[in-house]
Design a protein around this motif. Sequence first.
Motif, PDB file in Angstrom:
ATOM      1  N   GLY A 105       6.215  -3.895  18.941  1.00  0.00           N
ATOM      2  CA  GLY A 105       6.661  -5.042  18.569  1.00  0.00           C
ATOM      3  C   GLY A 105       6.885  -4.878  16.963  1.00  0.00           C
ATOM      4  O   GLY A 105       6.214  -4.860  16.027  1.00  0.00           O
ATOM      5  N   PRO A 106       7.680  -5.304  16.301  1.00  0.00           N
ATOM      6  CA  PRO A 106       7.524  -6.073  14.885  1.00  0.00           C
ATOM      7  C   PRO A 106       6.970  -6.829  14.673  1.00  0.00           C
ATOM      8  O   PRO A 106       6.235  -8.142  15.458  1.00  0.00           O
ATOM      9  N   ALA A 107       6.195  -6.703  13.466  1.00  0.00           N
ATOM     10  CA  ALA A 107       5.368  -7.529  12.726  1.00  0.00           C
ATOM     11  C   ALA A 107       5.589  -7.954  11.914  1.00  0.00           C
ATOM     12  O   ALA A 107       6.378  -8.330  10.662  1.00  0.00           O
ATOM     13  N   PRO A 108       4.899  -9.570  11.929  1.00  0.00           N
ATOM     14  CA  PRO A 108       5.145 -10.608  10.636  1.00  0.00           C
ATOM     15  C   PRO A 108       4.901 -10.227   9.180  1.00  0.00           C
ATOM     16  O   PRO A 108       4.274  -8.775   8.530  1.00  0.00           O
ATOM     17  N   ASP A 109       5.541 -10.696   8.567  1.00  0.00           N
ATOM     18  CA  ASP A 109       6.145  -9.609   6.941  1.00  0.00           C
ATOM     19  C   ASP A 109       4.544 -10.458   6.147  1.00  0.00           C
ATOM     20  O   ASP A 109       4.041 -10.774   5.433  1.00  0.00           O
ATOM     21  N   GLN A 127     -22.091   1.026   8.952  1.00  0.00           N
ATOM     22  CA  GLN A 127     -21.155   0.427   7.883  1.00  0.00           C
ATOM     23  C   GLN A 127     -19.712   1.157   7.719  1.00  0.00           C
ATOM     24  O   GLN A 127     -19.446   2.198   7.718  1.00  0.00           O
ATOM     25  N   GLN A 128     -18.628   0.473   7.422  1.00  0.00           N
ATOM     26  CA  GLN A 128     -17.744   1.079   7.611  1.00  0.00           C
ATOM     27  C   GLN A 128     -17.232   2.229   6.065  1.00  0.00           C
ATOM     28  O   GLN A 128     -17.659   2.283   5.752  1.00  0.00           O
ATOM     29  N   GLY A 129     -16.295   2.736   6.394  1.00  0.00           N
ATOM     30  CA  GLY A 129     -15.785   4.148   5.153  1.00  0.00           C
ATOM     31  C   GLY A 129     -15.383   3.127   3.736  1.00  0.00           C
ATOM     32  O   GLY A 129     -15.508   1.936   3.987  1.00  0.00           O
ATOM     33  N   PRO A 130     -14.910   4.232   3.006  1.00  0.00           N
ATOM     34  CA  PRO A 130     -14.673   3.131   2.080  1.00  0.00           C
ATOM     35  C   PRO A 130     -13.061   2.188   1.867  1.00  0.00           C
ATOM     36  O   PRO A 130     -12.646   2.660   2.718  1.00  0.00           O
ATOM     37  N   ARG A 131     -13.257   1.370   0.867  1.00  0.00           N
ATOM     38  CA  ARG A 131     -12.405   0.526   1.032  1.00  0.00           C
ATOM     39  C   ARG A 131     -10.829   1.185   0.393  1.00  0.00           C
ATOM     40  O   ARG A 131     -10.883   2.121   0.349  1.00  0.00           O
ATOM     41  N   SER A 132      -9.664   0.040   0.768  1.00  0.00           N
ATOM     42  CA  SER A 132      -8.602   0.382   0.588  1.00  0.00           C
ATOM     43  C   SER A 132      -8.407   0.604  -0.432  1.00  0.00           C
ATOM     44  O   SER A 132      -8.754  -0.507  -0.931  1.00  0.00           O
ATOM     45  N   ARG A 133      -8.037   0.843  -1.155  1.00  0.00           N
ATOM     46  CA  ARG A 133      -6.756   0.563  -3.098  1.00  0.00           C
ATOM     47  C   ARG A 133      -6.377  -0.226  -3.141  1.00  0.00           C
ATOM     48  O   ARG A 133      -6.254  -1.066  -3.618  1.00  0.00           O
ATOM     49  N   GLY A 134      -5.928  -0.390  -1.713  1.00  0.00           N
ATOM     50  CA  GLY A 134      -4.867  -1.903  -1.556  1.00  0.00           C
ATOM     51  C   GLY A 134      -4.691  -2.868  -0.893  1.00  0.00           C
ATOM     52  O   GLY A 134      -4.669  -2.058   0.270  1.00  0.00           O
ATOM     53  N   PRO A 135      -3.549  -3.586  -0.656  1.00  0.00           N
ATOM     54  CA  PRO A 135      -3.468  -4.378   0.128  1.00  0.00           C
ATOM     55  C   PRO A 135      -2.230  -3.486   1.179  1.00  0.00           C
ATOM     56  O   PRO A 135      -1.434  -2.314   0.858  1.00  0.00           O
ATOM     57  N   ARG A 136      -2.278  -3.373   2.368  1.00  0.00           N
ATOM     58  CA  ARG A 136      -1.909  -2.612   3.374  1.00  0.00           C
ATOM     59  C   ARG A 136      -1.123  -3.937   4.265  1.00  0.00           C
ATOM     60  O   ARG A 136      -1.493  -4.692   4.537  1.00  0.00           O
ATOM     61  N   SER A 137       0.125  -3.903   5.151  1.00  0.00           N
ATOM     62  CA  SER A 137       1.257  -4.971   5.971  1.00  0.00           C
ATOM     63  C   SER A 137       0.599  -4.504   6.877  1.00  0.00           C
ATOM     64  O   SER A 137      -0.221  -3.535   7.657  1.00  0.00           O
ATOM     65  N   VAL A 138       0.860  -5.289   8.042  1.00  0.00           N
ATOM     66  CA  VAL A 138       0.513  -5.581   9.231  1.00  0.00           C
ATOM     67  C   VAL A 138       1.293  -4.468  10.024  1.00  0.00           C
ATOM     68  O   VAL A 138       0.360  -3.870  10.547  1.00  0.00           O
TER      69      VAL A 138
END
Length: 179
Positions: free
Chosen positions: A52-56, A21-32
């Motif tokens: 390139g530019p990422a969507p919001d 399994q993967q390591g720990p989860r992120s504490r919050g959302p992250r932008s693309v």
Amino acid sequence: RTSLQRSLRGTENVLVLAGAQQGPRSRGPRSVADVLSDARAGVEDVARIVLGPAPDASIAPRAVAGLVALFTELLTHALAAGSPMSRVDVTSARSEDGGVVAEVVVDGPSLCPGELDELTRRLGDRPIIDDIVSNRVGLFVAARLARRCGVTMRVQQRRGTLAGPGIVVVVHCPPDLLD
């Protein structure tokens, strides 16, 4: 530092292929944009990667670590697959279903249709280590990470005659993984 990074990535790849399994989860959302930037920061030849530019849009915390690992693996594989002077382009946009689609485009050798079909079929299976897998371990690790994250991944030839030969890996992140 680079040999240590390669060694750590090799160990992580074996663990992923073995089902760890993967390591720990992120504490919050992250932008693309942040997820893709974090992935780019994890590779050796950052200068060859063009984001390139990422969507919001923001990735839900439960998917951040897995997607960073997935894109790091795809970028590492793309750098190795292309010529030392080629660049890797990463584009992303909102998909029709409200999710996000990202494409990793690498200049370089194309696959013949039979090879592409076989690779696509094998990416959906649990890999048996042979020449196909050993030459493209990064893609198989990425496919395993994609399934684990709940995203889809496919490999296709670059379309269009002006762009030249190359491969595109398309990753679709469904709307339920966005925050």
